[in-house]
Enzyme design. Sequence first.
Site, PDB file in Angstrom:
ATOM      1  N   ARG A  75      30.726  31.787   9.214  1.00 31.83           N
ATOM      2  CA  ARG A  75      31.519  32.057  10.621  1.00 31.83           C
ATOM      3  C   ARG A  75      31.031  33.226  11.520  1.00 31.83           C
ATOM      4  N   ASP A 150      41.535  27.796  14.862  1.00 34.10           N
ATOM      5  CA  ASP A 150      41.674  29.426  14.379  1.00 34.10           C
ATOM      6  C   ASP A 150      41.242  29.537  13.023  1.00 34.10           C
ATOM      7  N   CYS A 204      35.443  42.223  34.132  1.00 36.06           N
ATOM      8  CA  CYS A 204      36.403  43.233  33.548  1.00 36.06           C
ATOM      9  C   CYS A 204      36.384  44.010  34.648  1.00 36.06           C
ATOM     10  N   CYS A 210      44.356  47.125  29.344  1.00 35.70           N
ATOM     11  CA  CYS A 210      44.372  46.500  28.007  1.00 35.70           C
ATOM     12  C   CYS A 210      44.355  47.807  27.079  1.00 35.70           C
ATOM     13  N   LYS A 239      50.618  42.305   4.097  1.00 36.52           N
ATOM     14  CA  LYS A 239      51.912  42.289   3.466  1.00 36.52           C
ATOM     15  C   LYS A 239      52.238  43.800   2.776  1.00 36.52           C
ATOM     16  N   CYS A 257      51.888  40.913  19.487  1.00 35.92           N
ATOM     17  CA  CYS A 257      51.919  42.076  20.699  1.00 35.92           C
ATOM     18  C   CYS A 257      51.217  41.356  21.999  1.00 35.92           C
ATOM     19  N   ASP A 258      51.998  41.959  22.332  1.00 36.23           N
ATOM     20  CA  ASP A 258      51.598  40.591  23.826  1.00 36.23           C
ATOM     21  C   ASP A 258      51.025  41.759  24.927  1.00 36.23           C
TER      22      ASP A 258
HETATM   23  C1  B12 Z   1      41.602  37.549  12.888  1.00 40.71           C
HETATM   24  C2  B12 Z   1      41.858  37.291  14.341  1.00 40.71           C
HETATM   25  C3  B12 Z   1      43.169  38.261  14.425  1.00 40.71           C
HETATM   26  C4  B12 Z   1      43.031  39.417  14.434  1.00 40.71           C
HETATM   27  C5  B12 Z   1      41.726  40.258  14.264  1.00 40.71           C
HETATM   28  C6  B12 Z   1      41.819  39.523  15.810  1.00 40.71           C
HETATM   29  C7  B12 Z   1      40.334  40.266  16.312  1.00 40.71           C
HETATM   30  N1  B12 Z   1      40.231  40.397  18.002  1.00 40.71           N
HETATM   31  O1  B12 Z   1      39.185  40.379  15.859  1.00 40.71           O
HETATM   32  C8  B12 Z   1      44.480  39.289  14.185  1.00 40.71           C
HETATM   33  C9  B12 Z   1      45.714  39.661  13.124  1.00 40.71           C
HETATM   34  C10 B12 Z   1      44.530  41.575  14.819  1.00 40.71           C
HETATM   35  C11 B12 Z   1      44.668  39.058  15.622  1.00 40.71           C
HETATM   36  C12 B12 Z   1      45.664  38.770  16.534  1.00 40.71           C
HETATM   37  C13 B12 Z   1      46.269  38.277  17.966  1.00 40.71           C
HETATM   38  N2  B12 Z   1      45.236  37.095  18.068  1.00 40.71           N
HETATM   39 CO1  B12 Z   1      44.003  36.215  16.567  1.00 40.71          CO
HETATM   40  N3  B12 Z   1      42.926  35.671  15.553  1.00 40.71           N
HETATM   41  C14 B12 Z   1      41.825  35.938  14.032  1.00 40.71           C
HETATM   42  C15 B12 Z   1      41.078  34.873  14.264  1.00 40.71           C
HETATM   43  C16 B12 Z   1      41.276  34.033  13.570  1.00 40.71           C
HETATM   44  C17 B12 Z   1      39.186  35.119  14.498  1.00 40.71           C
HETATM   45  C18 B12 Z   1      38.504  36.408  15.434  1.00 40.71           C
HETATM   46  C19 B12 Z   1      37.522  37.561  14.992  1.00 40.71           C
HETATM   47  O2  B12 Z   1      36.385  36.237  14.870  1.00 40.71           O
HETATM   48  N4  B12 Z   1      37.329  38.405  14.722  1.00 40.71           N
HETATM   49  C20 B12 Z   1      36.384  38.921  14.420  1.00 40.71           C
HETATM   50  C21 B12 Z   1      35.471  40.247  15.199  1.00 40.71           C
HETATM   51  C22 B12 Z   1      34.800  40.644  15.236  1.00 40.71           C
HETATM   52  O3  B12 Z   1      35.356  38.985  16.525  1.00 40.71           O
HETATM   53  P1  B12 Z   1      35.621  39.108  17.848  1.00 40.71           P
HETATM   54  O4  B12 Z   1      37.297  39.339  18.115  1.00 40.71           O
HETATM   55  O5  B12 Z   1      35.322  37.921  18.286  1.00 40.71           O
HETATM   56  O6  B12 Z   1      34.432  40.605  18.331  1.00 40.71           O
HETATM   57  C23 B12 Z   1      33.883  40.677  19.371  1.00 40.71           C
HETATM   58  C24 B12 Z   1      34.087  41.755  19.691  1.00 40.71           C
HETATM   59  O7  B12 Z   1      34.342  42.795  19.159  1.00 40.71           O
HETATM   60  C25 B12 Z   1      32.956  41.731  20.794  1.00 40.71           C
HETATM   61  N5  B12 Z   1      31.954  43.102  20.878  1.00 40.71           N
HETATM   62  C26 B12 Z   1      32.019  44.060  19.989  1.00 40.71           C
HETATM   63  N6  B12 Z   1      31.447  44.088  19.889  1.00 40.71           N
HETATM   64  C27 B12 Z   1      30.938  44.759  21.557  1.00 40.71           C
HETATM   65  C28 B12 Z   1      30.384  45.478  22.268  1.00 40.71           C
HETATM   66  C29 B12 Z   1      30.234  44.737  23.900  1.00 40.71           C
HETATM   67  C30 B12 Z   1      29.562  45.847  25.192  1.00 40.71           C
HETATM   68  C31 B12 Z   1      30.829  43.851  23.951  1.00 40.71           C
HETATM   69  C32 B12 Z   1      30.280  42.943  25.828  1.00 40.71           C
HETATM   70  C33 B12 Z   1      31.309  42.684  23.230  1.00 40.71           C
HETATM   71  C34 B12 Z   1      31.410  43.383  22.025  1.00 40.71           C
HETATM   72  O8  B12 Z   1      31.754  40.982  19.450  1.00 40.71           O
HETATM   73  C35 B12 Z   1      32.759  40.280  19.183  1.00 40.71           C
HETATM   74  C36 B12 Z   1      31.713  39.272  18.382  1.00 40.71           C
HETATM   75  O9  B12 Z   1      32.175  38.082  19.827  1.00 40.71           O
HETATM   76  C37 B12 Z   1      41.019  33.851  16.008  1.00 40.71           C
HETATM   77  C38 B12 Z   1      40.068  32.304  15.526  1.00 40.71           C
HETATM   78  C39 B12 Z   1      38.550  32.453  15.076  1.00 40.71           C
HETATM   79  N7  B12 Z   1      38.330  31.546  14.306  1.00 40.71           N
HETATM   80  O10 B12 Z   1      38.153  32.367  16.136  1.00 40.71           O
HETATM   81  C40 B12 Z   1      42.068  33.549  16.501  1.00 40.71           C
HETATM   82  C41 B12 Z   1      42.090  34.063  18.100  1.00 40.71           C
HETATM   83  C42 B12 Z   1      40.969  35.001  18.588  1.00 40.71           C
HETATM   84  N8  B12 Z   1      44.176  35.087  17.809  1.00 40.71           N
HETATM   85  C43 B12 Z   1      44.375  34.577  19.373  1.00 40.71           C
HETATM   86  C44 B12 Z   1      45.351  35.079  19.478  1.00 40.71           C
HETATM   87  C45 B12 Z   1      45.895  34.356  20.876  1.00 40.71           C
HETATM   88  C46 B12 Z   1      46.139  36.582  19.056  1.00 40.71           C
HETATM   89  C47 B12 Z   1      46.901  37.221  19.591  1.00 40.71           C
HETATM   90  C48 B12 Z   1      47.409  37.530  21.103  1.00 40.71           C
HETATM   91  C49 B12 Z   1      48.437  36.969  19.119  1.00 40.71           C
HETATM   92  C50 B12 Z   1      49.302  37.784  19.344  1.00 40.71           C
HETATM   93  N9  B12 Z   1      50.524  37.991  20.788  1.00 40.71           N
HETATM   94  O11 B12 Z   1      50.078  38.704  17.962  1.00 40.71           O
HETATM   95  C51 B12 Z   1      46.735  38.664  18.785  1.00 40.71           C
HETATM   96  C52 B12 Z   1      45.888  39.713  19.826  1.00 40.71           C
HETATM   97  C53 B12 Z   1      45.226  40.959  19.693  1.00 40.71           C
HETATM   98  C54 B12 Z   1      44.207  41.054  20.237  1.00 40.71           C
HETATM   99  N10 B12 Z   1      43.375  42.245  20.842  1.00 40.71           N
HETATM  100  O12 B12 Z   1      42.599  40.140  19.415  1.00 40.71           O
HETATM  101  C55 B12 Z   1      43.490  33.768  19.920  1.00 40.71           C
HETATM  102  C56 B12 Z   1      43.137  34.476  21.093  1.00 40.71           C
HETATM  103  C57 B12 Z   1      42.394  33.048  22.673  1.00 40.71           C
HETATM  104  C58 B12 Z   1      41.900  33.528  23.468  1.00 40.71           C
HETATM  105  N11 B12 Z   1      41.974  33.582  24.560  1.00 40.71           N
HETATM  106  O13 B12 Z   1      41.222  34.323  22.512  1.00 40.71           O
HETATM  107  C59 B12 Z   1      42.475  32.776  18.586  1.00 40.71           C
HETATM  108  C60 B12 Z   1      40.952  32.500  19.341  1.00 40.71           C
HETATM  109  C61 B12 Z   1      43.478  31.641  18.027  1.00 40.71           C
HETATM  110  C62 B12 Z   1      43.253  30.276  18.961  1.00 40.71           C
HETATM  111  N12 B12 Z   1      42.687  29.677  18.200  1.00 40.71           N
HETATM  112  O14 B12 Z   1      43.494  30.336  19.707  1.00 40.71           O
HETATM  113  N13 B12 Z   1      44.034  37.862  15.898  1.00 40.71           N
HETATM  114  S1  SF4 Z   2      48.492  43.519  20.598  1.00 40.37           S
HETATM  115 FE1  SF4 Z   2      49.675  44.618  21.087  1.00 40.37          FE
HETATM  116  S2  SF4 Z   2      48.400  46.555  19.158  1.00 40.37           S
HETATM  117 FE2  SF4 Z   2      47.433  44.762  19.473  1.00 40.37          FE
HETATM  118  S3  SF4 Z   2      45.310  45.348  20.130  1.00 40.37           S
HETATM  119 FE3  SF4 Z   2      46.580  44.647  21.970  1.00 40.37          FE
HETATM  120  S4  SF4 Z   2      48.467  45.461  22.184  1.00 40.37           S
HETATM  121 FE4  SF4 Z   2      47.301  46.939  21.252  1.00 40.37          FE
HETATM  122  S1  SF4 Z   3      42.809  43.987  31.295  1.00 40.38           S
HETATM  123 FE1  SF4 Z   3      40.884  44.173  29.425  1.00 40.38          FE
HETATM  124  S2  SF4 Z   3      40.789  41.860  29.952  1.00 40.38           S
HETATM  125 FE2  SF4 Z   3      41.485  42.572  31.589  1.00 40.38          FE
HETATM  126  S3  SF4 Z   3      40.412  42.691  33.247  1.00 40.38           S
HETATM  127 FE3  SF4 Z   3      40.877  44.741  32.211  1.00 40.38          FE
HETATM  128  S4  SF4 Z   3      39.381  45.579  31.127  1.00 40.38           S
HETATM  129 FE4  SF4 Z   3      39.131  43.339  31.379  1.00 40.38          FE
END
Ligand code: B12
Ligand code: SF4
Ligand code: SF4
Length: 390
Positions: A75, A150, A204, A210, A239, A257-258
């Site tokens: 990953r 995804d 941002c 958010c 689950k 959730c949105d």
């Molecule tokens: C696991 C997962 C989830 C999990 C965890 C979400 C998460 N944020 O990690 C759960 C079930 C909660 C989830 C929820 C949702 N998900 Co989801 N999910 C995934 C999945 C499968 C993997 C994401 C992942 O790798 N997470 C691991 C973390 C470590 O990675 P990351 O989020 O990129 O984290 C970054 C930040 O934390 C950042 N970071 C950390 N520290 C710092 C510090 C600084 C200073 C900075 C700048 C950055 C930074 O760096 C990390 C690496 O880039 C992806 C699909 C995919 N294969 O990528 C879809 C995906 C992210 N999901 C998606 C969607 C639509 C959602 C939801 C909106 C669905 C909904 N309406 O309920 C919600 C949104 C919740 C949210 N606020 O994130 C879309 C997002 C599309 C987009 N525009 O980004 C994806 C990409 C699927 C897709 N193919 O479209 N999801």
């Molecule tokens: S999807 Fe809803 S519960 Fe999850 S981080 Fe966003 S606002 Fe919070």
């Molecule tokens: S709502 Fe969140 S993601 Fe959107 S501009 Fe503001 S800080 Fe950035």
Amino acid sequence: MRTLISDQDQEDEKALRRREKLTAFIREEAEAQGFDLCRITRPDSIPRAPERLRTFLDEGHHGTMAWMAETRERRADPKALWSEVRSIVLFGLNYGPDEDPRGILDRPDRAAISVYARNRDYHDVIKGRLKEIATRFAARAGEDVKVFVDTAPVMEKPLAEAAGLGWQGKHTNLVSRTHGSWLFLGSLFTTAELIVDAPETDHCGSCRACLDACPTAAFPAPYRLDARRCISYLTIEHKGPIDPEFRPLIGNRIYGCDDCLAACPWNKFAASASEMKLRAREDLKEPSIAFLLTLDDAAFRTFFSGSPVKRIGRDRFVRNVLIAAGNSGDPALIGQCLELARDPSPVVRGMAIWALKRLMRPEDFARFAQTRDVEDDPGVREEWRLAGAG
Ligand code: B12
Ligand code: SF4
Ligand code: SF4
């Protein structure tokens, strides 16, 4: 004066022309398949992602999504997933809603299904199109191609940021200057060399809309999510019974959730989804809780045929609807909850007890508690204990 062009220069020139042609070809294909955005990056373009993924996993923020930890090496690094990959094409598909999805949150008799799940499963919609592009591209380029959306161990958001589709906002999702927060992502990996795009920068600024909008305080810090507190995780991935701390905060959100996405000011540039399969089904815009509580397994499968909601199965779904019922304050739902307290599924029985405790008058609940089966499943007995009738 004669210009000397070496064989090497001619080769380089030829290779560049080929890269340009293939890059133009893939962009045309993306447009033809209805993608709103298509940009390209290299597999080594996300050097900070492995460290950040490790922190996320080490802190346990993935909860029970064990598959995230199991695939961590692949990953974090596209080359570990496929060593021959040379270019990664990222696609964005707009799924913007017609109206603010938060409107339904103050209608307690209705259930809120998150925007992404109000019609067809986007995995199916995107995968079919990516496969089409992959077939045509492979034939044209004579190169190997793999497509992902995804579920594969690919960090789609940092790759999309590196390709310049948008930036990862403080809610951690990708935000686009042209489509706001409503974009699905997909990717195509190829052995072909393509012309890469410039990354997007963070826009941002001092905004934190958010972070403040999250009902469960799921962001330990900007840009970081603790999935264990996120309603999307709790209602879809998790689950079993949902921690009592979160049940009142879930409100009427029964699938995803949105709130953090909808709060983003960049959405003002977003258009509604043009893809009909991603526009909300009328009956999924504001379904009544009373109706959803009637769904048995067969009715659930029929009603959610082709929808991502089907993925969680009837029991987990009804568990979520019972939480919304318990939060509704509507005593008219008591009869249905009483029936579900005898459901074959322990998670449904347990959540019905929680809902009834909130909906019934204390004396009625005490009478109901006397009918309980003391030999029931441990999870259900725990719900009785939490309800003060252990
Ligand atoms: C696991 C997962 C989830 C999990 C965890 C979400 C998460 N944020 O990690 C759960 C079930 C909660 C989830 C929820 C949702 N998900 Co989801 N999910 C995934 C999945 C499968 C993997 C994401 C992942 O790798 N997470 C691991 C973390 C470590 O990675 P990351 O989020 O990129 O984290 C970054 C930040 O934390 C950042 N970071 C950390 N520290 C710092 C510090 C600084 C200073 C900075 C700048 C950055 C930074 O760096 C990390 C690496 O880039 C992806 C699909 C995919 N294969 O990528 C879809 C995906 C992210 N999901 C998606 C969607 C639509 C959602 C939801 C909106 C669905 C909904 N309406 O309920 C919600 C949104 C919740 C949210 N606020 O994130 C879309 C997002 C599309 C987009 N525009 O980004 C994806 C990409 C699927 C897709 N193919 O479209 N999801
Ligand atoms: S999807 Fe809803 S519960 Fe999850 S981080 Fe966003 S606002 Fe919070
Ligand atoms: S709502 Fe969140 S993601 Fe959107 S501009 Fe503001 S800080 Fe950035």
